[in-house]
Write a protein that holds these residues in place. Structure first.
Motif, PDB file in Angstrom:
ATOM      1  N   PHE A   1      -1.138  -2.567  -4.403  1.00  9.55           N
ATOM      2  CA  PHE A   1      -0.904  -3.737  -5.225  1.00  9.55           C
ATOM      3  C   PHE A   1      -1.329  -4.938  -4.403  1.00  9.55           C
ATOM      4  CE2 PHE A   1       2.083  -0.562  -6.713  1.00  9.55           C
ATOM      5  CZ  PHE A   1       2.047  -0.710  -8.083  1.00  9.55           C
ATOM      6  N   TYR A   2      -1.991  -5.904  -5.034  1.00  9.03           N
ATOM      7  CA  TYR A   2      -2.478  -7.065  -4.309  1.00  9.03           C
ATOM      8  C   TYR A   2      -2.642  -8.235  -5.275  1.00  9.03           C
ATOM      9  CZ  TYR A   2      -6.943  -5.675  -6.349  1.00  9.03           C
ATOM     10  OH  TYR A   2      -7.937  -5.343  -7.239  1.00  9.03           O
ATOM     11  N   THR A   3      -2.916  -9.411  -4.714  1.00  8.04           N
ATOM     12  CA  THR A   3      -3.155 -10.599  -5.522  1.00  8.04           C
ATOM     13  C   THR A   3      -4.638 -10.679  -5.853  1.00  8.04           C
ATOM     14  OG1 THR A   3      -1.372 -11.788  -4.440  1.00  8.04           O
ATOM     15  CG2 THR A   3      -3.000 -13.115  -5.591  1.00  8.04           C
TER      16      THR A   3
ATOM     17  N   ARG B   1       0.821  -1.212   0.000  1.00 10.48           N
ATOM     18  CA  ARG B   1       0.000   0.000   0.000  1.00 10.48           C
ATOM     19  C   ARG B   1       0.854   1.260   0.000  1.00 10.48           C
ATOM     20  NH1 ARG B   1      -5.342  -1.265   1.995  1.00 10.48           N
ATOM     21  NH2 ARG B   1      -5.360  -3.427   2.661  1.00 10.48           N
ATOM     22  N   PHE B   2       0.435   2.214  -0.801  1.00  5.38           N
ATOM     23  CA  PHE B   2       1.015   3.540  -0.810  1.00  5.38           C
ATOM     24  C   PHE B   2      -0.125   4.502  -0.510  1.00  5.38           C
ATOM     25  CE2 PHE B   2       3.796   1.057  -3.516  1.00  5.38           C
ATOM     26  CZ  PHE B   2       5.047   1.421  -3.059  1.00  5.38           C
ATOM     27  N   ILE B   3      -0.141   5.011   0.721  1.00 10.56           N
ATOM     28  CA  ILE B   3      -1.213   5.904   1.149  1.00 10.56           C
ATOM     29  C   ILE B   3      -1.291   7.087   0.180  1.00 10.56           C
ATOM     30  CG2 ILE B   3      -2.048   7.373   3.028  1.00 10.56           C
ATOM     31  CD1 ILE B   3      -1.792   4.825   4.449  1.00 10.56           C
TER      32      ILE B   3
ATOM     33  N   PHE C   1      -3.720  -3.869  -9.218  1.00 13.81           N
ATOM     34  CA  PHE C   1      -3.520  -2.573  -8.597  1.00 13.81           C
ATOM     35  C   PHE C   1      -4.846  -1.840  -8.528  1.00 13.81           C
ATOM     36  CE2 PHE C   1      -2.727   2.023  -8.887  1.00 13.81           C
ATOM     37  CZ  PHE C   1      -1.905   2.184  -7.781  1.00 13.81           C
ATOM     38  N   LYS C   2      -5.096  -1.247  -7.375  1.00 15.40           N
ATOM     39  CA  LYS C   2      -6.293  -0.423  -7.202  1.00 15.40           C
ATOM     40  C   LYS C   2      -5.833   0.958  -6.754  1.00 15.40           C
ATOM     41  CE  LYS C   2     -10.761  -0.059  -5.086  1.00 15.40           C
ATOM     42  NZ  LYS C   2     -11.846  -0.740  -4.439  1.00 15.40           N
ATOM     43  N   THR C   3      -6.180   1.955  -7.531  1.00 20.29           N
ATOM     44  CA  THR C   3      -5.737   3.309  -7.229  1.00 20.29           C
ATOM     45  C   THR C   3      -6.614   3.977  -6.172  1.00 20.29           C
ATOM     46  OG1 THR C   3      -5.182   5.453  -8.170  1.00 20.29           O
ATOM     47  CG2 THR C   3      -7.099   4.352  -9.089  1.00 20.29           C
ATOM     48  N   SER C   4      -6.020   4.882  -5.442  1.00 18.12           N
ATOM     49  CA  SER C   4      -6.775   5.719  -4.523  1.00 18.12           C
ATOM     50  C   SER C   4      -6.709   7.171  -4.978  1.00 18.12           C
ATOM     51  CB  SER C   4      -6.254   5.574  -3.092  1.00 18.12           C
ATOM     52  OG  SER C   4      -4.901   5.959  -3.013  1.00 18.12           O
ATOM     53  N   LEU C   5      -6.109   7.396  -6.138  1.00 20.25           N
ATOM     54  CA  LEU C   5      -5.956   8.754  -6.675  1.00 20.25           C
ATOM     55  C   LEU C   5      -7.186   9.179  -7.462  1.00 20.25           C
ATOM     56  CD1 LEU C   5      -2.383   8.705  -8.246  1.00 20.25           C
ATOM     57  CD2 LEU C   5      -3.088   9.857  -6.163  1.00 20.25           C
TER      58      LEU C   5
END
Length: 88
Positions: A51-53, A44-46, A80-84
């Motif tokens: 990135f995950y499986t 995780r990048f706050i 990958f799931k973005t939070s941006l």
């Protein structure tokens, strides 16, 4: 689409190191993410994302060349799931 080579060039323009060093850092960064996700950890990048499986179950599909039905094996993929948000 932008390539890893282009990212290395752009980062090298912003920091006081050469492209070869930036490439080593980018490669190590990506390898670390892949290795950790393979171990089952999320990376995780706050403020950026994670990135995950992602598990994909076995399913029926079609061969695009022949149209014949075929079994597609289950698999685990890097996701990958973005939070941006890209709104200014």
């Amino acid at each position: 689409m932008i390539s890893k080579t282009k990212i290395v060039e752009q980062v090298a323009q912003q920091v006081p190191v050469n492209e070869a060093t930036v490439k080593l850092v980018v490669d190590a960064f990506l390898d670390t993410i892949v290795d950790d996700v393979k171990k089952g950890d999320d990376v995780r990048f706050i403020g950026f994302g994670k990135f995950y499986t992602a598990h994909r179950a076995a399913r029926m599909g079609r061969n695009p060349q022949t149209g014949e039905s075929m079994q597609i094996k289950e698999s685990n993929k890097l996701a990958f799931k973005t939070s941006l948000t890209l709104d200014d």
